[in-house]
Design a protein around this motif. Structure first.
Motif, mmCIF file in Angstrom:
data_model
loop_
_atom_site.group_PDB
_atom_site.id
_atom_site.type_symbol
_atom_site.label_atom_id
_atom_site.label_comp_id
_atom_site.label_asym_id
_atom_site.label_seq_id
_atom_site.Cartn_x
_atom_site.Cartn_y
_atom_site.Cartn_z
ATOM 1 N N GLY A 1 0.813 -1.210 0.000
ATOM 2 C CA GLY A 1 0.000 0.000 0.000
ATOM 3 C C GLY A 1 0.838 1.248 0.000
ATOM 4 O O GLY A 1 1.389 1.641 -1.005
ATOM 5 N N ASP A 2 0.927 1.920 1.163
ATOM 6 C CA ASP A 2 1.652 3.173 1.224
ATOM 7 C C ASP A 2 3.124 2.991 1.618
ATOM 8 O O ASP A 2 3.820 3.943 1.894
ATOM 9 C CB ASP A 2 0.975 4.120 2.216
ATOM 10 C CG ASP A 2 0.973 3.572 3.622
ATOM 11 O OD1 ASP A 2 1.301 2.384 3.805
ATOM 12 O OD2 ASP A 2 0.659 4.347 4.539
ATOM 13 N N ARG A 3 3.582 1.779 1.625
ATOM 14 C CA ARG A 3 4.952 1.511 2.029
ATOM 15 C C ARG A 3 5.619 0.561 1.043
ATOM 16 O O ARG A 3 5.026 -0.410 0.613
ATOM 17 C CB ARG A 3 4.898 0.852 3.397
ATOM 18 C CG ARG A 3 6.173 0.706 4.066
ATOM 19 C CD ARG A 3 5.833 0.273 5.468
ATOM 20 N NE ARG A 3 6.991 -0.085 6.199
ATOM 21 C CZ ARG A 3 6.949 -0.705 7.342
ATOM 22 N NH1 ARG A 3 5.795 -1.053 7.852
ATOM 23 N NH2 ARG A 3 8.035 -0.973 7.978
ATOM 24 N N ALA A 4 6.878 0.834 0.709
ATOM 25 C CA ALA A 4 7.642 -0.038 -0.181
ATOM 26 C C ALA A 4 8.992 -0.318 0.473
ATOM 27 O O ALA A 4 9.521 0.516 1.205
ATOM 28 C CB ALA A 4 7.841 0.614 -1.544
ATOM 29 N N SER A 5 9.542 -1.481 0.245
ATOM 30 C CA SER A 5 10.867 -1.803 0.792
ATOM 31 C C SER A 5 11.653 -2.622 -0.221
ATOM 32 O O SER A 5 11.072 -3.278 -1.077
ATOM 33 C CB SER A 5 10.733 -2.559 2.117
ATOM 34 O OG SER A 5 10.169 -3.826 1.894
ATOM 35 N N ASN A 6 12.941 -2.527 -0.107
ATOM 36 C CA ASN A 6 13.846 -3.299 -0.944
ATOM 37 C C ASN A 6 14.793 -4.078 -0.036
ATOM 38 O O ASN A 6 15.193 -3.601 1.016
ATOM 39 C CB ASN A 6 14.713 -2.386 -1.834
ATOM 40 C CG ASN A 6 13.940 -1.820 -3.005
ATOM 41 O OD1 ASN A 6 13.039 -2.463 -3.508
ATOM 42 N ND2 ASN A 6 14.319 -0.629 -3.434
ATOM 43 N N THR A 7 15.166 -5.268 -0.454
ATOM 44 C CA THR A 7 16.166 -6.054 0.249
ATOM 45 C C THR A 7 17.364 -6.215 -0.673
ATOM 46 O O THR A 7 17.200 -6.593 -1.835
ATOM 47 C CB THR A 7 15.618 -7.452 0.616
ATOM 48 O OG1 THR A 7 14.477 -7.282 1.447
ATOM 49 C CG2 THR A 7 16.668 -8.269 1.344
ATOM 50 N N LEU A 8 18.521 -5.871 -0.161
ATOM 51 C CA LEU A 8 19.745 -6.034 -0.932
ATOM 52 C C LEU A 8 20.605 -7.079 -0.246
ATOM 53 O O LEU A 8 20.847 -6.999 0.957
ATOM 54 C CB LEU A 8 20.519 -4.717 -1.014
ATOM 55 C CG LEU A 8 19.827 -3.549 -1.720
ATOM 56 C CD1 LEU A 8 20.654 -2.286 -1.565
ATOM 57 C CD2 LEU A 8 19.635 -3.879 -3.189
ATOM 58 N N ASP A 9 21.053 -8.060 -1.002
ATOM 59 C CA ASP A 9 21.988 -9.045 -0.481
ATOM 60 C C ASP A 9 23.393 -8.569 -0.819
ATOM 61 O O ASP A 9 23.671 -8.182 -1.955
ATOM 62 C CB ASP A 9 21.739 -10.427 -1.096
ATOM 63 C CG ASP A 9 20.389 -10.996 -0.684
ATOM 64 O OD1 ASP A 9 19.974 -10.753 0.464
ATOM 65 O OD2 ASP A 9 19.770 -11.687 -1.512
#
Length: 193
Positions: free
Chosen positions: A30-38
């Motif tokens: 919804g109003d939040r996005a996240s990314n995961t970086l290895d």
């Protein structure tokens, strides 16, 4: 009469490995996005052997010459008898190895040999062996300079600190022919994996 021993250290390291590419994932709520970086990295096996940083001896001195060095025996022979004199020098080589590794000290098998001139007369000699001792990472190895088999220390782990190399000449015996004497020591360290 001059006598010198040239130290020629060699540094051997393993080839660098390639790092794995980073992967990214995106999630949206919804109003939040996240990314995961290895994150990935490779620490290759490597060893560094520096020229001696300390030297202590009796009847011997050390001079650094870039990546090499020279040991000079102050009074190589007794001027009254022409017999070699006792001499000892201990050199501290800074070493850093981040994996299992092997330390090797080798000579050409001649010890200290006269650099030029005819064969010695009966009762005289033109070469002199010496004893070597290497102390590193809790291990010790010794051997004569007249052996073509190098002294070798194998360690299962990384280590850092001073590797101590001692050159010991025992005086006495048959007299030495006049002239310049020289020998070579090679100190090598190599990562095992």
């Amino acid at each position: 009469m001059n006598a010198a021993l040239v130290l020629a250290p060699f540094i051997v390291g393993a080839a660098l490995g390639a790092a794995a590419p980073a992967q990214a994932q995106t999630a949206s709520t919804g109003d939040r996005a996240s990314n995961t970086l290895d994150l990935f990295g490779v620490a290759p096996s490597a060893c560094v052997l520096s020229p001696p940083s300390s030297a202590a001896g009796t009847n011997a001195s050390f001079t650094a010459q870039g990546a090499q060095g020279v040991v000079r025996f102050t009074q190589f022979i007794d001027p009254q008898t022409a017999q070699p004199r006792d001499a000892v020098i201990s050199l501290g080589f800074p070493v850093v190895c981040n994996s299992a590794h092997r330390l090797v000290v080798r000579t050409d098998g001649a010890g200290l040999a006269r650099t030029a001139g005819p064969a010695p007369a009966a009762g005289f000699r033109d070469s002199l062996g010496f004893q070597l001792s290497a102390d590193w990472a809790g291990l010790t190895a010794t051997g004569p300079s007249t052996s073509l088999t190098p002294i070798s220390l194998q360690t299962a782990n990384g280590a850092a600190g001073l590797m101590n190399l001692t050159v010991n000449i025992t005086g006495g015996g048959a007299p030495m022919v006049a002239g310049d004497y020289a020998g070579t020591l090679v100190v090598e360290i190599e990562a095992s994996n």
